[in-house]
Design a protein around this motif. Structure first.
Motif, short mmCIF file in Angstrom:
data_model
loop_
_atom_site.label_atom_id
_atom_site.label_comp_id
_atom_site.label_asym_id
_atom_site.label_seq_id
_atom_site.Cartn_x
_atom_site.Cartn_y
_atom_site.Cartn_z
N LEU A 45 44.27 52.23 34.63
CA LEU A 45 44.50 53.18 34.19
C LEU A 45 45.95 53.72 34.98
O LEU A 45 46.65 54.50 34.41
N GLN A 46 45.97 54.27 35.82
CA GLN A 46 46.75 54.54 37.08
C GLN A 46 47.83 53.46 36.95
O GLN A 46 48.67 54.02 38.20
N SER A 47 48.04 52.23 36.62
CA SER A 47 49.04 51.45 37.18
C SER A 47 49.09 51.51 38.45
O SER A 47 50.05 50.90 39.26
N GLU A 48 48.07 51.54 39.43
CA GLU A 48 47.97 50.84 40.61
C GLU A 48 47.28 48.85 40.50
O GLU A 48 47.64 48.92 42.02
N ARG A 49 46.55 48.85 39.15
CA ARG A 49 46.33 47.62 39.60
C ARG A 49 46.44 46.58 38.08
O ARG A 49 46.89 47.35 37.27
N THR A 50 47.02 45.56 38.16
CA THR A 50 46.88 44.87 37.04
C THR A 50 45.71 44.10 36.62
O THR A 50 45.18 43.60 37.82
N LEU A 51 45.86 44.06 35.66
CA LEU A 51 44.40 42.92 35.20
C LEU A 51 45.00 41.37 34.40
O LEU A 51 45.60 40.92 33.70
N PRO A 52 44.81 40.37 35.60
CA PRO A 52 44.41 39.67 35.25
C PRO A 52 44.31 38.67 34.31
O PRO A 52 43.41 38.68 33.87
N MET A 53 45.28 37.45 33.78
CA MET A 53 44.62 36.91 32.56
C MET A 53 45.17 35.47 32.47
O MET A 53 46.35 35.10 33.08
N GLN A 54 44.85 34.83 31.98
CA GLN A 54 45.09 33.48 31.86
C GLN A 54 44.22 33.19 30.53
O GLN A 54 43.61 33.33 29.58
N LEU A 55 45.41 32.68 29.42
CA LEU A 55 45.51 31.82 28.67
C LEU A 55 45.24 30.57 27.76
O LEU A 55 45.12 29.43 29.32
N ILE A 56 44.13 29.88 27.95
CA ILE A 56 43.58 28.46 27.29
C ILE A 56 43.61 27.64 26.17
O ILE A 56 43.45 28.90 25.22
#
Length: 192
Positions: free
Chosen positions: A153-164
């Motif tokens: 929420l504080q933009s200190e971390r990103t959410l990894p995403m993988q498209l399958i």
């Protein structure tokens, strides 16, 4: 009327009033003791989970319930424990801080027990409590989850995403992209 008659009448009138007042006094005294014992029991029962809401609430009632001068040793032990609880800690001194908290909580419970007529030694208080490992794991996991969400929420971390996508879907996407590029190239040529 003689003095004996006056004393008899006085006893008849004052006796029930005094009896009621004495009864009320004894009830208040018993209620006060029961409150002290309740706090002691909550703290003993939650000494292995000091972050629990009931443990913290019981701690915060000590100054209110153990206010009499004869409980000064309890209030002093609580003051030492509270002082350590409020000390900042970091990864380097965390285990020292936790160990000192355990010692100070054991001392507080020992002093409470003495004041209330219970006979527990400090070793029993410290070592004879059961806290399932699962509770510790749940607390650590919840803390980790909350920290991770805050970082997101504080933009200190990103959410990894993988498209399958299947090969067919990839081919369809490529074909669509090629058609769009071709269309826009033709539109640009028409404008020029």
């Amino acid at each position: 009327m003689e003095l004996v008659d006056y004393l008899t009448i006085g006893a008849i009138i004052i006796g029930p009033i005094a009896s009621v007042q004495i009864q009320k006094y004894l009830e208040r005294r018993k209620e006060t003791r029961n409150e002290k014992v309740r706090i002691f029991r909550v703290l003993m029962g939650t000494r292995g989970s000091s972050l629990s809401k009931s443990h913290v609430e019981a701690l915060n009632q000590i100054d209110l319930v153990f206010e009499d001068k004869k409980y000064q040793s309890v209030r002093l032990a609580w003051g030492e424990y509270l002082d350590n609880l409020n000390q900042p800690f970091n990864d380097n001194n965390f285990s020292i801080w936790v160990n000192k908290n355990e010692d100070l909580l054991a001392n507080l419970l020992y002093e409470m027990g003495l004041a209330l007529g219970f006979n527990y030694d400090k070793v029993t208080i410290k070592r004879k409590s059961y806290t399932p490992v699962g509770h510790s794991n749940i607390e650590l996991e919840n803390q980790s989850i909350r920290k991770g969400i805050l970082e997101l929420l504080q933009s200190e971390r990103t959410l990894p995403m993988q498209l399958i996508l299947s090969q067919e879907e990839l081919d369809n996407q490529k074909e669509l992209r090629d058609l769009m590029l071709k269309y826009y190239e033709n539109e640009l040529k028409k404008e020029n």
